[in-house]
Write a protein that holds these residues in place. Structure first.
Motif, PDB file in Angstrom:
ATOM      1  N   ARG A 294       0.861  -1.197   0.000  1.00  0.00           N
ATOM      2  CA  ARG A 294       0.000   0.000   0.000  1.00  0.00           C
ATOM      3  C   ARG A 294       0.885   1.230   0.000  1.00  0.00           C
ATOM      4  NH1 ARG A 294      -5.146  -0.158   2.733  1.00  0.00           N
ATOM      5  NH2 ARG A 294      -4.597   1.904   3.457  1.00  0.00           N
ATOM      6  N   PRO A 295       0.453   2.292  -0.621  1.00  0.00           N
ATOM      7  CA  PRO A 295       1.272   3.509  -0.553  1.00  0.00           C
ATOM      8  C   PRO A 295       1.277   4.078   0.866  1.00  0.00           C
ATOM      9  CG  PRO A 295      -0.762   3.863  -1.828  1.00  0.00           C
ATOM     10  CD  PRO A 295      -0.757   2.432  -1.425  1.00  0.00           C
ATOM     11  N   VAL A 296       2.415   4.524   1.314  1.00  0.00           N
ATOM     12  CA  VAL A 296       2.515   5.154   2.642  1.00  0.00           C
ATOM     13  C   VAL A 296       3.044   6.574   2.444  1.00  0.00           C
ATOM     14  CG1 VAL A 296       3.620   5.061   4.931  1.00  0.00           C
ATOM     15  CG2 VAL A 296       2.971   2.940   3.769  1.00  0.00           C
ATOM     16  N   HIS A 297       2.192   7.548   2.729  1.00  0.00           N
ATOM     17  CA  HIS A 297       2.611   8.948   2.625  1.00  0.00           C
ATOM     18  C   HIS A 297       2.799   9.556   4.005  1.00  0.00           C
ATOM     19  CE1 HIS A 297       1.723   8.676  -1.593  1.00  0.00           C
ATOM     20  NE2 HIS A 297       0.494   8.268  -1.322  1.00  0.00           N
ATOM     21  N   LYS A 298       1.978   9.069   4.931  1.00  0.00           N
ATOM     22  CA  LYS A 298       1.996   9.665   6.265  1.00  0.00           C
ATOM     23  C   LYS A 298       2.070   8.530   7.278  1.00  0.00           C
ATOM     24  CE  LYS A 298      -0.452  13.455   8.450  1.00  0.00           C
ATOM     25  NZ  LYS A 298      -1.634  14.327   8.403  1.00  0.00           N
ATOM     26  N   ALA A 299       2.963   8.647   8.242  1.00  0.00           N
ATOM     27  CA  ALA A 299       3.122   7.584   9.233  1.00  0.00           C
ATOM     28  C   ALA A 299       3.065   8.195  10.634  1.00  0.00           C
ATOM     29  CB  ALA A 299       4.453   6.876   9.020  1.00  0.00           C
ATOM     30  N   ALA A 300       2.889   7.330  11.629  1.00  0.00           N
ATOM     31  CA  ALA A 300       2.911   7.816  13.012  1.00  0.00           C
ATOM     32  C   ALA A 300       3.804   6.916  13.843  1.00  0.00           C
ATOM     33  CB  ALA A 300       1.497   7.813  13.584  1.00  0.00           C
ATOM     34  N   GLN A 317      13.438  10.927   7.389  1.00  0.00           N
ATOM     35  CA  GLN A 317      14.521  11.046   6.389  1.00  0.00           C
ATOM     36  C   GLN A 317      14.152  10.460   5.035  1.00  0.00           C
ATOM     37  OE1 GLN A 317      17.929   9.437   8.446  1.00  0.00           O
ATOM     38  NE2 GLN A 317      18.577  11.457   9.149  1.00  0.00           N
ATOM     39  N   THR A 318      13.102   9.624   5.003  1.00  0.00           N
ATOM     40  CA  THR A 318      12.667   9.114   3.696  1.00  0.00           C
ATOM     41  C   THR A 318      11.703  10.086   3.025  1.00  0.00           C
ATOM     42  OG1 THR A 318      10.732   7.991   4.544  1.00  0.00           O
ATOM     43  CG2 THR A 318      12.742   6.713   4.493  1.00  0.00           C
ATOM     44  N   GLY A 319      11.383  11.189   3.711  1.00  0.00           N
ATOM     45  CA  GLY A 319      10.503  12.189   3.120  1.00  0.00           C
ATOM     46  C   GLY A 319       9.044  12.023   3.533  1.00  0.00           C
ATOM     47  N   LEU A 320       8.763  11.097   4.455  1.00  0.00           N
ATOM     48  CA  LEU A 320       7.378  10.920   4.913  1.00  0.00           C
ATOM     49  C   LEU A 320       6.992  11.997   5.915  1.00  0.00           C
ATOM     50  CD1 LEU A 320       7.104   7.096   5.715  1.00  0.00           C
ATOM     51  CD2 LEU A 320       6.241   8.329   3.754  1.00  0.00           C
ATOM     52  N   ARG A 349      25.380  15.777   7.247  1.00  0.00           N
ATOM     53  CA  ARG A 349      26.260  14.743   6.684  1.00  0.00           C
ATOM     54  C   ARG A 349      25.930  14.483   5.214  1.00  0.00           C
ATOM     55  NH1 ARG A 349      25.908  12.033  11.419  1.00  0.00           N
ATOM     56  NH2 ARG A 349      24.089  10.878  10.732  1.00  0.00           N
ATOM     57  N   ARG A 350      24.628  14.489   4.907  1.00  0.00           N
ATOM     58  CA  ARG A 350      24.240  14.153   3.535  1.00  0.00           C
ATOM     59  C   ARG A 350      24.132  15.369   2.623  1.00  0.00           C
ATOM     60  NH1 ARG A 350      18.996  11.570   3.893  1.00  0.00           N
ATOM     61  NH2 ARG A 350      18.838  12.634   5.874  1.00  0.00           N
ATOM     62  N   GLY A 351      24.393  16.544   3.201  1.00  0.00           N
ATOM     63  CA  GLY A 351      24.369  17.774   2.409  1.00  0.00           C
ATOM     64  C   GLY A 351      22.982  18.129   1.886  1.00  0.00           C
ATOM     65  N   VAL A 352      21.946  17.845   2.720  1.00  0.00           N
ATOM     66  CA  VAL A 352      20.572  18.207   2.319  1.00  0.00           C
ATOM     67  C   VAL A 352      19.940  19.026   3.451  1.00  0.00           C
ATOM     68  CG1 VAL A 352      20.220  16.175   0.869  1.00  0.00           C
ATOM     69  CG2 VAL A 352      19.681  16.039   3.310  1.00  0.00           C
ATOM     70  N   ALA A 353      18.725  19.528   3.205  1.00  0.00           N
ATOM     71  CA  ALA A 353      18.035  20.304   4.253  1.00  0.00           C
ATOM     72  C   ALA A 353      17.389  19.336   5.245  1.00  0.00           C
ATOM     73  CB  ALA A 353      16.986  21.193   3.610  1.00  0.00           C
ATOM     74  N   PRO A 354      17.434  19.628   6.550  1.00  0.00           N
ATOM     75  CA  PRO A 354      16.819  18.707   7.516  1.00  0.00           C
ATOM     76  C   PRO A 354      15.288  18.713   7.401  1.00  0.00           C
ATOM     77  CG  PRO A 354      17.638  20.682   8.628  1.00  0.00           C
ATOM     78  CD  PRO A 354      18.043  20.791   7.189  1.00  0.00           C
ATOM     79  N   ALA A 355      14.685  17.519   7.549  1.00  0.00           N
ATOM     80  CA  ALA A 355      13.232  17.397   7.361  1.00  0.00           C
ATOM     81  C   ALA A 355      12.500  17.745   8.658  1.00  0.00           C
ATOM     82  CB  ALA A 355      12.917  15.971   6.917  1.00  0.00           C
ATOM     83  N   LEU A 356      12.852  18.889   9.262  1.00  0.00           N
ATOM     84  CA  LEU A 356      12.274  19.219  10.574  1.00  0.00           C
ATOM     85  C   LEU A 356      10.764  19.407  10.496  1.00  0.00           C
ATOM     86  CD1 LEU A 356      14.970  21.762  11.853  1.00  0.00           C
ATOM     87  CD2 LEU A 356      14.732  19.351  12.412  1.00  0.00           C
ATOM     88  N   ASP A 357      10.289  20.025   9.392  1.00  0.00           N
ATOM     89  CA  ASP A 357       8.851  20.280   9.276  1.00  0.00           C
ATOM     90  C   ASP A 357       8.067  19.006   8.981  1.00  0.00           C
ATOM     91  OD1 ASP A 357       9.505  22.862   9.630  1.00  0.00           O
ATOM     92  OD2 ASP A 357       9.403  23.420   7.493  1.00  0.00           O
ATOM     93  N   GLY A 358       8.789  17.941   8.649  1.00  0.00           N
ATOM     94  CA  GLY A 358       8.111  16.681   8.332  1.00  0.00           C
ATOM     95  C   GLY A 358       7.569  15.993   9.577  1.00  0.00           C
ATOM     96  N   VAL A 359       7.950  16.477  10.771  1.00  0.00           N
ATOM     97  CA  VAL A 359       7.504  15.791  11.993  1.00  0.00           C
ATOM     98  C   VAL A 359       6.566  16.704  12.783  1.00  0.00           C
ATOM     99  CG1 VAL A 359       8.253  14.578  14.081  1.00  0.00           C
ATOM    100  CG2 VAL A 359       9.771  14.678  12.089  1.00  0.00           C
ATOM    101  N   ILE A 360       5.390  16.163  13.128  1.00  0.00           N
ATOM    102  CA  ILE A 360       4.450  16.909  13.978  1.00  0.00           C
ATOM    103  C   ILE A 360       4.349  16.153  15.296  1.00  0.00           C
ATOM    104  CG2 ILE A 360       2.020  17.591  14.227  1.00  0.00           C
ATOM    105  CD1 ILE A 360       1.993  17.813  11.140  1.00  0.00           C
TER     106      ILE A 360
END
Ligand SMILES: CCCCCCC[C@H](O)CC(=O)SCCNC(=O)CCNC(=O)[C@H](O)C(C)(C)COP(=O)([O-])OP(=O)([O-])OC[C@H]1O[C@@H](n2cnc3c(N)ncnc32)[C@H](O)[C@@H]1OP(=O)([O-])[O-]
Ligand SMILES: NC(=O)c1ccc[n+]([C@@H]2O[C@H](COP(=O)([O-])OP(=O)(O)OC[C@H]3O[C@@H](n4cnc5c(N)ncnc54)[C@H](O)[C@@H]3O)[C@@H](O)[C@H]2O)c1
Length: 719
Positions: A294-300, A317-320, A349-360
């Motif tokens: 199943r597609p997973v876009h949002k997880a808890a 970090q996977t973008g969810l 370390r990976r030279g990307v922006a941190p996914a801080l807003d991805g977590v509520i």
């Protein structure tokens, strides 16, 4: 094979065709030899481009051929013929150019790469070295330090880094073959002498001896007994100090030693095992290729302690989008800070922006109403977990997958407490969850194939080695660990010290022996489990009977240390002593030695000399024996699953292939004979009783590991 076309009137285009990665099989090598000859002998052709079909240049030598008699034209003269050609040959690199694939490109006069391409010489991870001239050409091209780094680590570099290092001449965002053809036309007729890497001297390097000494020391420390990284250093040293022809001779000699070594076989087995575990199957007959995730876009994530924090980071970090729920306000604030820190460090370390807003963050379980998948990581308490699962079933939208990170509780029991048991699976992460590679996906008899497929796919997205296993106490990894730890305790009773046991295991290749590991993870964890199992009896009973519990030999040593408040690193005392609580450097503890002496005296045990061989046989064969039980019970689908679990989650040295592969290498008859020997000496230890599968395999002539399946019964999802 290789296909030949003439393009732009005067460019010979050679396309490698061997899906999926255009590995250099005998047919491909023959194809290259033939097409290169055709291009060079065609007077209308001014230059040549070599590319690979389906967006991948070449994944290197065909590893599957290594186990058989190799036929077809050898790589070295083939690459030499390309380098010696009197027309420019350009490599058009898309996707990957790895191992022999990059060596082929290094034989070309020019290299054009797509910006998304990855290049590398990963032979070391297969127990080999780049032996088609790679160890001699790369240092000549990019210098000794950079070549040493790439060849000894096997790391893949991006096209941008390859350009910076000088491995490629041009990077394009557009069609690579078109760019290479254009380039090939532009260099037609130019002198090729400066482009033949083998004719270059190695760039001068000050303090060459000191550099090699330093790298060799580093490699020896991190290799933990692996021989390929050392041979890689020796080969690069030959490039730096010898003329090309002699360097090639050294490369050949070193490769000959590695090629037939058990380590190369073990590492190549690991390569295929890691891919084989993705082709999972369940007792119902459901399989990876017939079950749609199943597609997973949002997880808890529920519960933000040690595990929940790492799991949140891995998911984000996977973008969810992740909803992170924790009931304790203080814990929630601490978790938020810790998770943000981990995300920031990882992104840096990976030279990307941190996914801080991805977590509520939330204290309220209602916040997870619209997620596709939940991972529960609250305390290890069946009543609490049952309550949480019932709440989740009421709150979540229909079809949400409910996953538990329990280490030892019954996944099926939890599932049975929910209205939709088919949506429940275990996702057993290892601490720290955002770092450790292993994920056990635990299915019960009622888990749906779709739930397993979804958890497996999510694991892959998180970069985990994901292995689907049946439901039993401890699943696969921890179930096998139990007899291993118990044997280590028994060895202490019989006269060993933690230092001796750890040294034997670390020399074998584990990063940490059993006692240092136990100090790191906390002695109280196992104590709590043993208490729960009714095994811990306080008091000072002595003699043999005090060490028999529930009808079998039991060592209370770990419990006694916990009673003393020695929980390991966290309390500054455990099997070793530490400068202060939390410190990591283990030092031998005289208290522990006199404690062991007094314990033996109290129980009438006479210490005897125990050697490394016995430590390895008792600990490892007990663990392996449990692995055979697991296979016979159908909890793991095959030996590869067990081996991937041990190599990626338990520090089993990769160059020994995993416990089941190791048993195969040692010889099943030998493992059986040693288990029988120890079982006779210790009849009250059931885990030394050889498994019936092991006996059956030996009786049928010890078939090679890929044939064990024929002796194994059907898969089970539960004991
Ligand atoms: C004395 C003799 C002298 C010899 C001279 C030495 C020559 C040279 O130095 C030695 C080498 O090149 S050593 C080689 C150095 N090269 C390497 O170490 C590179 C190894 N390969 C990789 O790292 C990855 O496959 C890629 C990044 C290429 C693609 O990643 P991705 O897109 O995630 O795909 P994926 O899922 O990973 O693979 C798809 C399928 O392809 C299969 N397969 C792949 N490579 C293969 C190969 N070389 N071969 C055969 N098969 C290979 C793989 O098993 C799988 O099939 P399965 O049926 O499912 O098992
Ligand atoms: N620690 C490990 O090494 C490890 C490894 C693998 C699996 N596990 C398993 O993972 C789970 C969590 O372990 P841990 O070490 O992270 O525990 P932990 O004690 O560090 O964290 C548990 C967290 O859950 C919170 N919690 C309790 N009830 C809750 C509820 N109803 N709703 C939301 N949050 C709640 C607690 O406040 C706490 O913060 C356990 O099942 C454990 O067996 C642990």
């Amino acid at each position: 094979m290789a296909e030949y076309n003439r393009v732009s009137e005067c460019v010979g285009l050679i396309t490698l065709r061997n899906p999926p990665v255009n590995a250099l099989s005998a047919a491909v090598r023959q194809g290259i030899v033939d097409t290169v000859q055709r291009a060079l002998s065609d007077p209308n052709v001014k230059s040549v481009v070599i590319c690979g079909q389906n967006g991948i240049f070449c994944g290197g030598a065909d590893i599957k051929e290594f186990g058989s008699n190799m036929t077809g034209p050898p790589l070295i003269p083939m690459i030499h013929a390309i380098e010696s050609a009197n027309k420019p040959v350009v490599a058009a690199i898309e996707g990957s150019a790895l191992g022999g694939g990059l060596e082929l490109a290094l034989g070309c006069h020019y290299r054009i790469a797509h910006s998304k391409a990855r290049l590398g010489l990963p032979e070391v991870s297969l127990g080999l070295l780049p032996a088609a001239g790679g160890s001699q050409r790369l240092p000549r091209l990019i210098g000794v330090p950079a070549a040493l780094n790439l060849i000894t680590t096997g790391r893949h570099v991006t096209a941008a880094e390859a350009l910076q290092l000088g491995i490629v001449d041009q990077v394009t965002d557009h069609n690579t073959v078109d760019a290479a053809v254009k380039f090939a036309l532009s260099v037609a007729g130019r002198s090729l002498d400066p482009r033949r890497i083998s004719t270059h001297p190695c760039p001068q390097q000050p303090d060459l001896d000191a550099l090699f000494e330093e790298v060799m020391q580093k490699v020896r420390q991190s290799a933990r007994g692996a021989i390929a990284p050392i041979a890689c250093v020796q080969a690069v040293r030959a490039a730096a100090t010898l003329p090309y022809a002699q360097g090639m001779e050294r490369e050949r000699e070193l490769m000959a030693t590695l090629f037939t070594s058990g380590q190369a076989r073990a590492l190549q087995y690991c390569f295929f095992a890691e891919r084989a575990v993705g082709r999972w199957r369940m007792p119902s007959g459901a399989r990876w290729d017939t079950s749609k995730p199943r597609p997973v876009h949002k997880a808890a994530v529920i519960g933000l302690g040690t595990m929940g924090r790492g799991i949140t980071v891995a998911l984000a970090q996977t973008g969810l989008s992740v909803i992170a729920v924790e009931t304790q306000e203080k814990q929630l604030m601490e978790a938020k800070q810790a998770i943000s820190g981990m995300l920031e460090r990882g992104a840096k370390r990976r030279g990307v922006a941190p996914a801080l807003d991805g977590v509520i963050y939330s204290q309220n379980i209602q916040a997870v109403a619209d997620v596709d998948l939940v991972i529960e990581a609250v305390f290890e308490d069946i009543a609490l977990k049952t309550k949480v699962f019932q709440q989740l079933s009421a709150v979540c939208k229909p079809g949400t997958l409910l996953c538990t990170n329990t280490s030892a509780l019954d996944v099926d029991q939890l599932a049975s407490e929910t209205p939709n048991p088919e949506l429940v699976v275990g996702m057993h992460f290892f601490a720290p969850a955002h770092v450790m590679k292993l994920l056990e996906v635990v299915y019960g008899p009622r888990s749906s194939p779709q739930a397993v497929a979804t958890a497996m796919q999510l694991g892959k997205k998180m970069g985990k080695a994901s292995v689907a296993v049946g439901n039993c106490r401890g699943f696969v990894g921890n179930r096998m660990l139990k007899p291993y730890i118990e044997e280590a305790f028994f060895l202490l009773e019989e006269g060993a010290t933690p230092e001796l046991v750890d040294q034997a295991l670390e020399e074998f290749g584990f990063p940490m022996g059993v006692f240092r590991m136990s100090d790191l993870s906390g002695l109280d964890v196992g104590w709590r489990v043993r208490k729960g199992d009714g095994l811990v009896e306080p008091g000072t009973a002595s003699g043999r009977s005090a060490r028999i519990r529930q009808g079998r030999r039991y060592s209370p040593l770990g419990d006694l240390l916990c009673e003393e408040g020695r929980f390991g690193q966290k309390t500054g005392r455990g099997w070793y002593q530490y400068d202060k609580p939390g410190s990591r450097v283990a030092r031998s503890d005289p208290w522990l030695h006199s404690f062991l002496g007094a314990y033996r005296a109290q129980h009438g045990l006479v210490a005897r000399r125990i050697d490394h061989q016995e430590v390895l046989e008792r600990c490892l064969y007990a663990l392996i024996n449990e692995g055979f039980h697991i296979l016979d019970d159908g909890i793991a689908a095959g030996p590869e699953d067990i081996d991937v679990i041990y190599v990626s989650g338990y520090g089993w040295p990769r160059h020994r292939g995993g416990p089941m592969f190791y048993a195969n290498m040692v010889g099943l008859a030998k493992v059986l004979e040693r288990l029988e020997h120890y079982q006779q000496l210790h009849p009250e230890v059931p885990h030394l009783q050889p498994s019936s599968l092991l006996r059956r395999l030996v009786a049928s002539g010890s078939p090679p590991i890929h044939k064990w399946g024929e002796a194994i019964k059907k898969l089970h999802s539960q004991l």
